[in-house]
Scaffold this motif. Sequence first.
Motif, PDB file in Angstrom:
ATOM      1  N   ASN A   3       0.846  -1.181   0.000  1.00  0.00           N
ATOM      2  CA  ASN A   3       0.000   0.000   0.000  1.00  0.00           C
ATOM      3  C   ASN A   3       0.883   1.233   0.000  1.00  0.00           C
ATOM      4  O   ASN A   3       2.071   1.163   0.231  1.00  0.00           O
ATOM      5  CB  ASN A   3      -0.942   0.013   1.193  1.00  0.00           C
ATOM      6  CG  ASN A   3      -1.993   1.091   1.041  1.00  0.00           C
ATOM      7  OD1 ASN A   3      -2.286   1.520  -0.063  1.00  0.00           O
ATOM      8  ND2 ASN A   3      -2.545   1.554   2.130  1.00  0.00           N
ATOM      9  N   SER A   4       0.261   2.355  -0.237  1.00  0.00           N
ATOM     10  CA  SER A   4       1.021   3.589  -0.365  1.00  0.00           C
ATOM     11  C   SER A   4       0.759   4.466   0.838  1.00  0.00           C
ATOM     12  O   SER A   4       0.510   5.640   0.683  1.00  0.00           O
ATOM     13  CB  SER A   4       0.567   4.304  -1.618  1.00  0.00           C
ATOM     14  OG  SER A   4      -0.810   4.597  -1.490  1.00  0.00           O
ATOM     15  N   PHE A   5       0.748   3.893   2.032  1.00  0.00           N
ATOM     16  CA  PHE A   5       0.486   4.713   3.212  1.00  0.00           C
ATOM     17  C   PHE A   5       1.442   5.896   3.212  1.00  0.00           C
ATOM     18  O   PHE A   5       2.637   5.751   3.044  1.00  0.00           O
ATOM     19  CB  PHE A   5       0.617   3.881   4.490  1.00  0.00           C
ATOM     20  CG  PHE A   5      -0.431   2.814   4.590  1.00  0.00           C
ATOM     21  CD1 PHE A   5      -1.776   3.148   4.497  1.00  0.00           C
ATOM     22  CD2 PHE A   5      -0.087   1.487   4.735  1.00  0.00           C
ATOM     23  CE1 PHE A   5      -2.755   2.165   4.563  1.00  0.00           C
ATOM     24  CE2 PHE A   5      -1.058   0.500   4.797  1.00  0.00           C
ATOM     25  CZ  PHE A   5      -2.392   0.839   4.712  1.00  0.00           C
ATOM     26  N   ASP A   6       0.888   7.062   3.369  1.00  0.00           N
ATOM     27  CA  ASP A   6       1.654   8.290   3.199  1.00  0.00           C
ATOM     28  C   ASP A   6       1.146   9.260   4.251  1.00  0.00           C
ATOM     29  O   ASP A   6      -0.051   9.439   4.407  1.00  0.00           O
ATOM     30  CB  ASP A   6       1.401   8.830   1.786  1.00  0.00           C
ATOM     31  CG  ASP A   6       1.954  10.226   1.599  1.00  0.00           C
ATOM     32  OD1 ASP A   6       3.030  10.511   2.123  1.00  0.00           O
ATOM     33  OD2 ASP A   6       1.300  11.033   0.916  1.00  0.00           O
ATOM     34  N   LYS A   8       1.508  12.499   4.604  1.00  0.00           N
ATOM     35  CA  LYS A   8       1.247  13.906   4.228  1.00  0.00           C
ATOM     36  C   LYS A   8       2.244  14.902   4.830  1.00  0.00           C
ATOM     37  O   LYS A   8       1.907  16.069   5.011  1.00  0.00           O
ATOM     38  CB  LYS A   8      -0.178  14.335   4.640  1.00  0.00           C
ATOM     39  CG  LYS A   8      -1.252  13.324   4.324  1.00  0.00           C
ATOM     40  CD  LYS A   8      -1.843  13.563   2.957  1.00  0.00           C
ATOM     41  CE  LYS A   8      -2.944  12.565   2.675  1.00  0.00           C
ATOM     42  NZ  LYS A   8      -2.957  12.037   1.353  1.00  0.00           N
ATOM     43  N   LEU A  10       5.053  15.899   3.486  1.00  0.00           N
ATOM     44  CA  LEU A  10       5.520  16.829   2.450  1.00  0.00           C
ATOM     45  C   LEU A  10       4.471  17.908   2.178  1.00  0.00           C
ATOM     46  O   LEU A  10       4.814  19.061   1.912  1.00  0.00           O
ATOM     47  CB  LEU A  10       5.865  16.067   1.166  1.00  0.00           C
ATOM     48  CG  LEU A  10       7.056  15.109   1.292  1.00  0.00           C
ATOM     49  CD1 LEU A  10       7.276  14.335   0.004  1.00  0.00           C
ATOM     50  CD2 LEU A  10       8.329  15.857   1.676  1.00  0.00           C
ATOM     51  N   ASP A  11       3.209  17.530   2.260  1.00  0.00           N
ATOM     52  CA  ASP A  11       2.139  18.512   2.078  1.00  0.00           C
ATOM     53  C   ASP A  11       2.228  19.586   3.165  1.00  0.00           C
ATOM     54  O   ASP A  11       2.027  20.773   2.917  1.00  0.00           O
ATOM     55  CB  ASP A  11       0.763  17.844   2.144  1.00  0.00           C
ATOM     56  CG  ASP A  11       0.634  16.699   1.153  1.00  0.00           C
ATOM     57  OD1 ASP A  11       1.402  15.726   1.304  1.00  0.00           O
ATOM     58  OD2 ASP A  11      -0.208  16.766   0.248  1.00  0.00           O
ATOM     59  N   ALA A  13       4.962  20.398   4.747  1.00  0.00           N
ATOM     60  CA  ALA A  13       6.167  21.196   4.483  1.00  0.00           C
ATOM     61  C   ALA A  13       5.828  22.350   3.545  1.00  0.00           C
ATOM     62  O   ALA A  13       6.291  23.485   3.720  1.00  0.00           O
ATOM     63  CB  ALA A  13       7.247  20.306   3.870  1.00  0.00           C
ATOM     64  N   LYS A  14       4.990  22.059   2.571  1.00  0.00           N
ATOM     65  CA  LYS A  14       4.590  23.088   1.606  1.00  0.00           C
ATOM     66  C   LYS A  14       3.851  24.230   2.316  1.00  0.00           C
ATOM     67  O   LYS A  14       4.074  25.400   2.029  1.00  0.00           O
ATOM     68  CB  LYS A  14       3.703  22.459   0.529  1.00  0.00           C
ATOM     69  CG  LYS A  14       3.528  23.322  -0.683  1.00  0.00           C
ATOM     70  CD  LYS A  14       2.625  22.686  -1.704  1.00  0.00           C
ATOM     71  CE  LYS A  14       2.277  23.705  -2.779  1.00  0.00           C
ATOM     72  NZ  LYS A  14       1.354  23.165  -3.767  1.00  0.00           N
ATOM     73  N   LEU A  17       6.341  26.367   4.156  1.00  0.00           N
ATOM     74  CA  LEU A  17       7.106  27.224   3.240  1.00  0.00           C
ATOM     75  C   LEU A  17       6.256  28.420   2.811  1.00  0.00           C
ATOM     76  O   LEU A  17       6.761  29.526   2.648  1.00  0.00           O
ATOM     77  CB  LEU A  17       7.560  26.433   2.019  1.00  0.00           C
ATOM     78  CG  LEU A  17       8.665  25.403   2.288  1.00  0.00           C
ATOM     79  CD1 LEU A  17       8.774  24.433   1.121  1.00  0.00           C
ATOM     80  CD2 LEU A  17      10.009  26.072   2.541  1.00  0.00           C
ATOM     81  N   LEU A  25      13.877  18.867   5.891  1.00  0.00           N
ATOM     82  CA  LEU A  25      13.204  17.577   5.756  1.00  0.00           C
ATOM     83  C   LEU A  25      14.165  16.485   6.238  1.00  0.00           C
ATOM     84  O   LEU A  25      15.317  16.438   5.823  1.00  0.00           O
ATOM     85  CB  LEU A  25      12.849  17.344   4.278  1.00  0.00           C
ATOM     86  CG  LEU A  25      12.323  15.958   3.895  1.00  0.00           C
ATOM     87  CD1 LEU A  25      10.975  15.684   4.546  1.00  0.00           C
ATOM     88  CD2 LEU A  25      12.191  15.846   2.372  1.00  0.00           C
ATOM     89  N   THR A  27      14.646  12.365   6.504  1.00  0.00           N
ATOM     90  CA  THR A  27      14.116  11.120   5.959  1.00  0.00           C
ATOM     91  C   THR A  27      14.954   9.940   6.451  1.00  0.00           C
ATOM     92  O   THR A  27      16.189  10.011   6.439  1.00  0.00           O
ATOM     93  CB  THR A  27      14.171  11.145   4.413  1.00  0.00           C
ATOM     94  OG1 THR A  27      13.496  12.307   3.949  1.00  0.00           O
ATOM     95  CG2 THR A  27      13.515   9.917   3.796  1.00  0.00           C
ATOM     96  N   GLY A  40      12.188   5.731   4.525  1.00  0.00           N
ATOM     97  CA  GLY A  40      11.242   6.640   3.865  1.00  0.00           C
ATOM     98  C   GLY A  40      10.407   7.431   4.870  1.00  0.00           C
ATOM     99  O   GLY A  40       9.770   8.408   4.493  1.00  0.00           O
ATOM    100  N   LYS A  42       9.296  10.130   7.451  1.00  0.00           N
ATOM    101  CA  LYS A  42       9.676  11.543   7.337  1.00  0.00           C
ATOM    102  C   LYS A  42       9.273  12.391   8.529  1.00  0.00           C
ATOM    103  O   LYS A  42       8.297  12.109   9.208  1.00  0.00           O
ATOM    104  CB  LYS A  42       9.015  12.135   6.096  1.00  0.00           C
ATOM    105  CG  LYS A  42       9.632  11.666   4.810  1.00  0.00           C
ATOM    106  CD  LYS A  42       8.946  12.303   3.641  1.00  0.00           C
ATOM    107  CE  LYS A  42       9.645  12.027   2.328  1.00  0.00           C
ATOM    108  NZ  LYS A  42      10.521  10.888   2.279  1.00  0.00           N
TER     109      LYS A  42
END
Lengths: 109, 226
Positions: A3-6, A8, A10-11, A13-14, A17, A25, A27, A40, A42
């Motif tokens: 699965n691509s459990f993520d 967020k 990086l979102d 971080a945006k 900014l 960041l 990692t 991976g 973060k």
Amino acid sequence: MKNSFDEKILDEAKDWLAVKRNVILATVIQTWGSSPRPIGSKMIINDKGDFSGSVTGGCVETAVVRESLNLLKENKNFKKIEFKVSNESAWEFGLACGGEVSIFLEQIN
Amino acid sequence: MKKKLLNKIIENKEKKIEFAIITNLKNGESCIFEKNTPLDKNFEKYKDKIFSQFNKKNNGIIEGTEIFVETYIRPIKIIIVGAVHIAQYLVDFAKNLNFEILIIDPRGYFASKKRFPKVKIINKWPKEAFNEITTDQNTALIALTHDPKIDDPALQHAIKNNFFYIGALGSKKTHSNRCDRLKKNGFTNEQIIKIYGPIGIKLGGRSAPEIALSIMAQLVSVVYKK
């Protein structure tokens, strides 16, 4: 099946900014033994010392914040840091579970 | 990492594109790798190794180099049939777990944008709805209406297309009737047994968020079994 459990991070971080914060960041790039979080994972840190996300289960996050603030102070773009249980400061920010973890810090700019 | 790269990563994630972030740990340079796009020339000499790592969907440092590869795979798709109360909580859980969600319900007053902001809703009967979407073995179905007119065609589609998870809400009795109807429609016991019914793991709770949690817990456990 994968699965691509993520988480967020990086979102987020945006968003930081966008309000003109300097953002680092962190990692997880390598693990050995029973390090608690996978490659991976973060975490982000800003110039105020706020952080979000995680690279271990709370074992080394304080040190990662400190290293990140140093990186900003020295105005460097990146750095690799490692934490081992054999580290002399293990009682403070080593991995209690006996694992080892390598973390890449980079400035987003 | 450059701000521009960060924006592109977020854009790719939103577009559900498969890609990888490649970082040179020696000089801090990074780029995005996509299958049909030429690789950044600074990383050219690692091309084959990056490609192989990407195909294996592995995260990590390529052996013997200082190149770190992190792959982003397409999220698993969950199709919910029935824009009911439980579905509202399922949407919340699914978002946190980064599943892609889609709701099918022909009943407009249930499947409204107001009840489900930011979720793709198809206001059609399942048969027509499935003509509009691509599904495969990485798709899950959660049938929540316990109305055979709506649930059954969706369950049949999911069985035929080998969805990795198929769950249907309803009591043991409702489920047993459902299984009988599927048998009458030519489905084998082996196919029918793949349906998780009554749906969810046993937590004990009966409120909508608790049922949603029990369904999500079951679905995630199936992800790791396959």
